[in-house]
Design a protein around this motif. Sequence first.
Motif, short mmCIF file in Angstrom:
data_model
loop_
_atom_site.label_atom_id
_atom_site.label_comp_id
_atom_site.label_asym_id
_atom_site.label_seq_id
_atom_site.Cartn_x
_atom_site.Cartn_y
_atom_site.Cartn_z
N GLU A 248 35.73 -73.43 -14.07
CA GLU A 248 36.56 -74.60 -14.29
C GLU A 248 37.48 -74.85 -13.09
OE1 GLU A 248 36.51 -76.72 -16.73
OE2 GLU A 248 35.06 -75.71 -18.04
N PHE A 249 38.26 -73.82 -12.74
CA PHE A 249 39.16 -73.94 -11.60
C PHE A 249 39.63 -72.57 -11.17
CE2 PHE A 249 43.48 -73.91 -9.92
CZ PHE A 249 43.36 -74.77 -8.85
N VAL A 250 39.68 -72.36 -9.87
CA VAL A 250 40.31 -71.18 -9.28
C VAL A 250 41.05 -71.65 -8.03
CG1 VAL A 250 38.27 -70.57 -7.91
CG2 VAL A 250 39.97 -68.82 -8.49
N SER A 251 42.27 -71.16 -7.86
CA SER A 251 43.10 -71.62 -6.75
C SER A 251 42.53 -71.20 -5.41
CB SER A 251 44.52 -71.08 -6.91
OG SER A 251 45.33 -71.45 -5.81
N ALA A 252 42.74 -72.04 -4.42
CA ALA A 252 42.31 -71.71 -3.06
C ALA A 252 43.18 -70.62 -2.45
CB ALA A 252 42.35 -72.96 -2.18
N MET A 253 44.34 -70.40 -3.04
CA MET A 253 45.26 -69.37 -2.55
C MET A 253 45.19 -68.14 -3.45
SD MET A 253 48.48 -71.86 -1.64
CE MET A 253 48.31 -72.75 -3.19
N LEU A 254 44.99 -66.98 -2.88
CA LEU A 254 44.89 -65.76 -3.65
C LEU A 254 46.24 -65.38 -4.23
CD1 LEU A 254 42.57 -63.64 -1.31
CD2 LEU A 254 41.92 -64.94 -3.34
N GLU A 255 46.20 -64.51 -5.23
CA GLU A 255 47.43 -64.01 -5.84
C GLU A 255 48.25 -63.25 -4.80
OE1 GLU A 255 50.37 -63.66 -7.80
OE2 GLU A 255 48.79 -64.32 -9.18
N ALA A 256 49.44 -63.75 -4.50
CA ALA A 256 50.23 -63.20 -3.40
C ALA A 256 50.70 -61.78 -3.66
CB ALA A 256 51.44 -64.10 -3.14
N HIS A 257 50.97 -61.44 -4.91
CA HIS A 257 51.54 -60.14 -5.23
C HIS A 257 50.48 -59.09 -5.54
CE1 HIS A 257 54.91 -62.88 -5.64
NE2 HIS A 257 55.73 -61.86 -5.66
N ARG A 258 49.22 -59.50 -5.63
CA ARG A 258 48.13 -58.54 -5.88
C ARG A 258 46.98 -58.93 -4.94
NH1 ARG A 258 49.82 -59.95 -11.01
NH2 ARG A 258 48.02 -61.28 -11.38
N LYS A 259 46.92 -58.26 -3.80
CA LYS A 259 46.01 -58.65 -2.72
C LYS A 259 44.57 -58.68 -3.18
CE LYS A 259 48.95 -57.03 1.06
NZ LYS A 259 49.05 -56.15 2.26
N GLY A 260 43.88 -59.74 -2.77
CA GLY A 260 42.45 -59.86 -3.05
C GLY A 260 42.13 -60.37 -4.44
N GLU A 261 43.11 -60.58 -5.28
CA GLU A 261 42.85 -61.02 -6.65
C GLU A 261 42.92 -62.54 -6.74
OE1 GLU A 261 44.95 -60.53 -11.02
OE2 GLU A 261 44.87 -58.79 -9.67
#
Length: 453
Positions: A248-261
């Motif tokens: 459906e949707f996933v952000s182009a920016m990764l989770e900042a506080h959990r690298k690679g997620e």
Amino acid sequence: MAFATINSAPPTQASATTTQIAAIENAFGAEPALKKRIYDAIGSIPQYSPLFEDIARYTCGLRTRNANPVQPIQILQDEPVAKKRKLENGTGAGSTQSLVDLKTHNALQFYMQDVSFAMPQRKKLTLEVTAGNKYLRARNQASKEVEFGVPLNKIQHVLCLPVPEKSQRQFNFCVIPQYADGINPPPEGEPAPEAIMWTVNNGPAKSAFSGHGQQIGIGDGETSESLVRRVLDENLSHIRVVRPDAQEFVSAMLEAHRKGEKAYHIKAFRGSKEGYLFLLSTGIFFGYKKPLLFFAFENIDSISYTSVLQRTFNLNVVARAIGSDETQEFEFSMIDQADFSGIDSYIKTHGLQDASLAEARRAKRYNINGAKTEETAEADAQGAEGELQKAQRELEDQEDEEEEDYDPGSEGESEGSGSTSEEDSDEDQDDDADGNLVDELGSEAEDIPEDDL
């Protein structure tokens, strides 16, 4: 050895008796440790069974007599008056059932202790699901009183969403009863209900109970999130728990506080309130501050983009309550341009940019996976241009026109030479106009007598 043999027999006999004594289940369902001791005693001395049943019935009778339907819930004195009124008039979660009904239904299907609730109260409570598909409720761990709850059949949406920007993985469960989505108002004369939200960690539950005497705790292998989600799915027959989906949707920016997620949220502002948008298979959610908003697909009239800048843009959602002709517009601002592609794809996939498809969405509610309708598929095939792309194209066209009007010869030259150039241009235009006039007159100009000239 004899001592071990004697003490190993009662639990087996007790487990066989657990499902047979309804009075004990009703009276002590919220106290599994005490209930186990009772069954152990009955297993050791079966003739005590009638005595414990009488005690259980007496306990239930005391609870029923002590429950006063007009007695207000004990709440903190520093809470806002509006919040106190909602909790005193009902359950605080939009349930039409009285508080006494929530309190007297004691047989439990599931409970979990030390759950951090954020709405409608911010405190640690025990989460409970009663047997027989009746209620979801929260109980005070000190006073053992039910604080608030909602009938399971009044729940319209349940969302399980990751908590953004946390070093440790956590999940928010958002239970949205009927008329609590911020879009559809309650019937006239009824108070507006509130959503229920609590947070669980990604690890195993510290203390939980499920089924007939089954204790769940650390080392059972199931996380708190998966356990609560499974219990809700098993007890909610008309809906399912909805989670974010990369399709459906996933952000182009990764989770900042959990690298690679992967991150599934979109940071946005509604007025001065900062929050997060989640694009889900059943609609669009905005939280986590009050009031929560959930735009089910059938409530969305159209979505457009405004205030398009180099790095950010705004998302405008026009929504309509079911059965109403009036629309209301919600603006979410300061959205990062990096997420535009994913947002635009989601909007086109579900046909949300076209107001003409709103009636089709209302006529046919989307299923849990958000399957496309025929109208949406046709719109996708035509490759409708997104609103943001239109704005960018118009901006480029405007810049092209300004470049065409710009005269590079005017720079660095004197005012006289510049004016001369303009006069020459005007004379050329006049000559062209005279030539065109003669061409239009044609042979008629030849027939005019010389005396008339």
